[in-house]
Write a protein that holds these residues in place. Structure first.
Motif, short mmCIF file in Angstrom:
data_model
loop_
_atom_site.label_atom_id
_atom_site.label_comp_id
_atom_site.label_asym_id
_atom_site.label_seq_id
_atom_site.Cartn_x
_atom_site.Cartn_y
_atom_site.Cartn_z
N PRO A 1 1.33 -3.17 7.25
CA PRO A 1 1.79 -2.71 5.95
C PRO A 1 3.22 -3.16 5.68
CG PRO A 1 0.90 -0.86 7.25
CD PRO A 1 1.08 -2.02 8.17
N GLY B 1 -5.33 -1.87 0.94
CA GLY B 1 -5.43 -0.83 1.90
C GLY B 1 -6.52 0.21 1.62
N CYS B 2 -6.63 1.06 2.61
CA CYS B 2 -7.62 2.15 2.54
C CYS B 2 -7.39 3.05 1.33
CB CYS B 2 -7.59 2.97 3.82
SG CYS B 2 -8.29 2.05 5.20
N GLU C 1 0.86 -1.18 0.00
CA GLU C 1 0.00 0.00 0.00
C GLU C 1 0.89 1.23 0.00
OE1 GLU C 1 -2.79 0.57 3.27
OE2 GLU C 1 -3.82 2.07 2.05
N GLU D 1 -4.53 -8.63 5.45
CA GLU D 1 -3.76 -7.69 6.28
C GLU D 1 -3.75 -8.24 7.69
OE1 GLU D 1 -4.89 -3.55 6.24
OE2 GLU D 1 -5.52 -3.68 4.15
N TRP E 1 1.66 4.84 10.02
CA TRP E 1 1.29 3.56 10.65
C TRP E 1 2.59 3.02 11.25
CZ3 TRP E 1 -3.76 1.68 10.24
CH2 TRP E 1 -3.97 0.39 10.71
N ASN F 1 -12.17 -3.07 0.08
CA ASN F 1 -11.16 -3.20 1.13
C ASN F 1 -11.84 -2.99 2.48
OD1 ASN F 1 -8.37 -3.08 2.34
ND2 ASN F 1 -9.14 -1.06 2.92
N GLU F 2 -11.86 -4.00 3.28
CA GLU F 2 -12.43 -3.96 4.63
C GLU F 2 -13.55 -2.93 4.77
OE1 GLU F 2 -8.77 -3.23 7.10
OE2 GLU F 2 -9.56 -1.19 7.30
N TYR G 1 -5.40 -6.41 13.01
CA TYR G 1 -4.18 -5.95 13.68
C TYR G 1 -4.46 -6.09 15.17
CZ TYR G 1 -3.16 -3.86 9.14
OH TYR G 1 -2.91 -3.66 7.80
O1 AHR Z 1 -2.39 -1.43 6.57
C1 AHR Z 1 -2.79 -0.18 7.01
C2 AHR Z 1 -4.30 0.00 6.91
O2 AHR Z 1 -4.93 -0.88 7.77
C3 AHR Z 1 -4.90 -0.31 5.58
O3 AHR Z 1 -4.87 0.76 4.72
C4 AHR Z 1 -6.31 -0.65 5.91
O4 AHR Z 1 -6.87 -1.53 4.99
C5 AHR Z 1 -6.22 -1.19 7.31
O5 AHR Z 1 -7.13 -0.61 8.15
#
Ligand code: AHR
Length: 654
Positions: A505, A251-252, A41, A470, A515, A382-383, A443
């Motif tokens: 990531p 990812g977002c 990402e 992820e 992040w 994505n999520e 996570y």
């Molecule tokens: O990996 C970082 C972020 O975590 C991603 O963009 C998203 O999909 C998740 O919330």
């Protein structure tokens, strides 16, 4: 007669060995051959200023306050008039190269200083220090290019150089502009000295007025020497992992900060001056220089399958910062626009796989890749938050892709957590639609991974398969990496249902992170590989396609211990992974007696360290795997050091 006897014996023993190998593989459980791959990402300056090798920041003068309040089209540039020269610059939009790239700079060089008191290079021009300085290495070459359009009649001369902050010239070359329409000019700069913080200087040496855009500098040596390519050292670290697939571009970043910010793949292909950069959801600018063509090319270059993820026609639920009020910011494309959007999804498949005479296949060919990219998967969403608006659009897209491209495996999604309402709903929708693979994200703390190693043992084998797209435990210390290692053994054990998994990531630039837990940290010079990277690499380079249970005997009630055993049927190698997430060494019993043909000359790769050990830019090697020879027997005890991952690779006789 005697010869015939030997031939017979040889034949029988060959047959036995073939049968043994075949029986060995068959007696295991077939698991995914795409299990472990990468998630990319553009977060933490992973693309621009990171993997994408462009050294000029804001090359197209498109930075703007919508991306960052203090930004404008001339951000990261400096107007310079050395030698008491006279001139001016302006940002203009009247006569752009392409509507996707509307801003450019007009340099009006009125007078080039010619005073005997000034001994340096006089001129009127621009200076750019890249992403926190440009790294220049003696003996290396750098490819400079810019688009220019003469406004005044007479041709103009430019001196292009790389300079230290003190003005020491490291490399230089000349460019002359002459044409009154946009034209690309290029020059090669050969460096004669080193600097970690150089600037690119473009100086008009003659008077005149000229428009400039797409001012670019790449190291000549990119990964595989691709033009518009990737930073070679970083890309190599990814190639070294031998990932089976790469998911991109997020990812977002995929679903974006509002509908206007969704990642639209068509904006990212074709000549770079025609691509549409935009605000990166993580608070900076994405040039789209690293676009779909480059992602697919990189996958091909390193033997990984491409896994592009497209928005499900909704934006991120946290759009506009709404995560603080419960993530209510999801916006959905108008239903009237869905036909066009669905066509965009279908066009991607044609672009990747279609023949050169198809509309989109022709664009791939024009970019230099007539052969198909052999796309197998497409991720949708994505999520996402599982709202009715999402569901309606997701169903429409899935139906259309299945109808037109039954050969493509759709990867659906199940929200941002490992459980809860979105997770349940996401799975239900996907199962109703027979979506073959469902993306999970989580996570969590290291302890969660240890406690949940058996999560997938219980999954229904009749439903869709899992893509753990992820995941990471919060932290880059050994205890995090080892907890993840234990969890991966659980994924291998369940490799019949877990189709794919990717840590996230992947990349983070020091000082530019949004992040904090990431797999690889880097600055312009160094690469800091985390223990998590080492764990991922150790598993990725030791994947198998058959899983064997009960090879490692250990205390099953102790979730600090984990193990798995796979075989790679191509090489015949048996690969045993042993994890000890505790603070004391523990003995595990390895029983390879079911494999009748093992070679005792084996290899061990071991990663161990104290629970809080981590790599830093001051100590890049504090945690690193080591390799050694090992004599494998059909049964042996192995003492797994505290906080360790050990991989024993045993060859078999063919
Ligand atoms: O990996 C970082 C972020 O975590 C991603 O963009 C998203 O999909 C998740 O919330």
């Amino acid at each position: 007669m005697k010869n015939l006897f030997y031939i017979l014996i040889l034949g029988v023993s060959l047959l036995t060995s073939l049968v043994t190998t075949a029986q060995t593989a068959r007696s295991g459980k077939k698991i995914s051959t795409d299990l472990l791959g990468l998630f990319f990402e553009d977060i933490n300056y992973a693309a621009d200023g990171g993997l994408y090798a462009e050294l000029v920041q804001n090359r197209s003068f498109e930075y703007n306050p919508g991306e960052r309040r203090e930004w404008h089209p001339f951000s990261y540039w400096e107007f310079i008039l050395p030698g008491y020269s006279l001139g001016n610059i302006s940002v203009e939009t009247k006569s752009f190269i392409h509507p996707n790239n509307p801003h450019y700079i007009v340099v009006d060089a009125e007078f080039i200083g010619n005073y005997p008191q000034f001994t340096g290079e006089a001129g009127v021009g621009l200076k750019n220090s890249g992403f926190d300085g440009i790294v220049v290495r003696e003996g290396e070459k750098y490819s400079f290019s810019m688009f220019a359009k003469q406004i005044t009649d007479a041709p103009m001369e430019f001196l292009v150089s790389l300079q230290t902050s003190k003005g020491v010239v490291l490399a230089q070359n000349k460019v002359s502009t002459s044409v009154k329409s946009w034209q690309k000019y290029s020059a090669l700069l050969s460096a004669t000295a080193n600097s970690d913080s150089a600037s690119l200087v473009i100086l008009a040496k003659t008077s005149g007025k000229v428009a400039l855009d797409m001012v670019s500098l790449f190291p000549e040596k990119t990964f595989k020497n691709r033009p518009n390519g990737l930073r070679a050292d970083l890309a190599q670290k990814l190639a070294d992992m031998q990932p089976r697939f790469i998911r991109f571009p997020g990812g977002c970043l995929v679903h974006g900060n509002g509908l206007g910010n969704m990642y639209r793949w068509k904006n990212t292909i074709g000549p770079i001056e025609e691509r549409k950069g935009q605000r990166n959801i993580w608070g900076y600018h994405q040039t789209a220089g690293l676009g779909y063509f480059e992602y697919f090319q990189f996958c091909e270059d390193i033997g990984a399958k491409p896994l592009p993820v497209l928005p499900a026609a909704v934006s991120c639920q946290n759009s506009g910062g709404t995560h603080v009020i419960g993530g209510a910011g999801q916006k959905a494309l108008c239903i009237d626009d869905m036909d066009e959007y669905i066509q965009e999804v279908l066009d991607l498949i044609e672009w990747a796989n279609g023949p050169v005479f198809s509309t989109w296949g022709a664009k791939r060919a024009a970019a230099g890749h007539p052969a198909p990219f052999n796309l197998e998967f497409v991720g949708i969403g994505n999520e996402d938050k599982m709202t009715p608006e999402y569901e309606e659009r997701f169903r429409m897209i899935v139906k259309a892709v299945k109808e037109k491209h039954p050969e493509i495996a759709i990867v659906g999604n199940s929200g941002p957590f490992h459980s809860g309402a979105d997770f349940e709903k996401g799975w239900t929708i996907c199962n109703e639609l027979n979506v073959p693979i469902i993306d999970e994200h989580y996570y969590v703390q290291a302890d969660w991974f240890l406690a949940n190693q058996h999560r997938y043992d219980k999954y229904d084998r009749k439903k869709g398969k899992v893509y753990l797209g992820e995941y990471a435990s919060w932290g880059n210390k050994m205890k995090n990496a080892i907890a993840e290692a234990a969890y991966i053994t659980g994924m291998e054990r369940n490799g019949d249902i877990v189709q794919m998994a990717s840590y996230a990531p992947m990349l983070a630039k020091k000082g530019f992170t949004q992040w904090t837990t990431d797999m690889i940290f880097f600055d312009n010079v160094n690469i800091c590989l985390t223990p998590n990277y080492h764990v991922q690499k150790m598993f990725m380079t030791n994947q198998g396609d058959y899983y064997f249970d009960k090879v490692v005997l250990k205390d099953e009630s102790n979730n600090l211990l984990a193990a798995s055993c796979v075989q790679d049927s191509k090489t015949g190698d048996i690969i045993v992974k042993l994890v000890n997430a505790g603070t004391e060494a523990k003995t595990m019993k390895v029983d390879l007696s079911r494999f009748k043909n093992i070679v005792d000359n084996a290899e061990i790769t071991k990663l161990s360290g104290s629970a809080d050990a981590e790599n830093t830019f001051d100590n890049l090697q504090k945690v690193a795997p080591s390799k050694s020879a090992f004599t494998a027997k059909s049964k042996f005890d192995y003492e797994a050091p505290a906080m360790s991952l050990t991989i024993i690779r045993v060859k078999t006789k063919k």
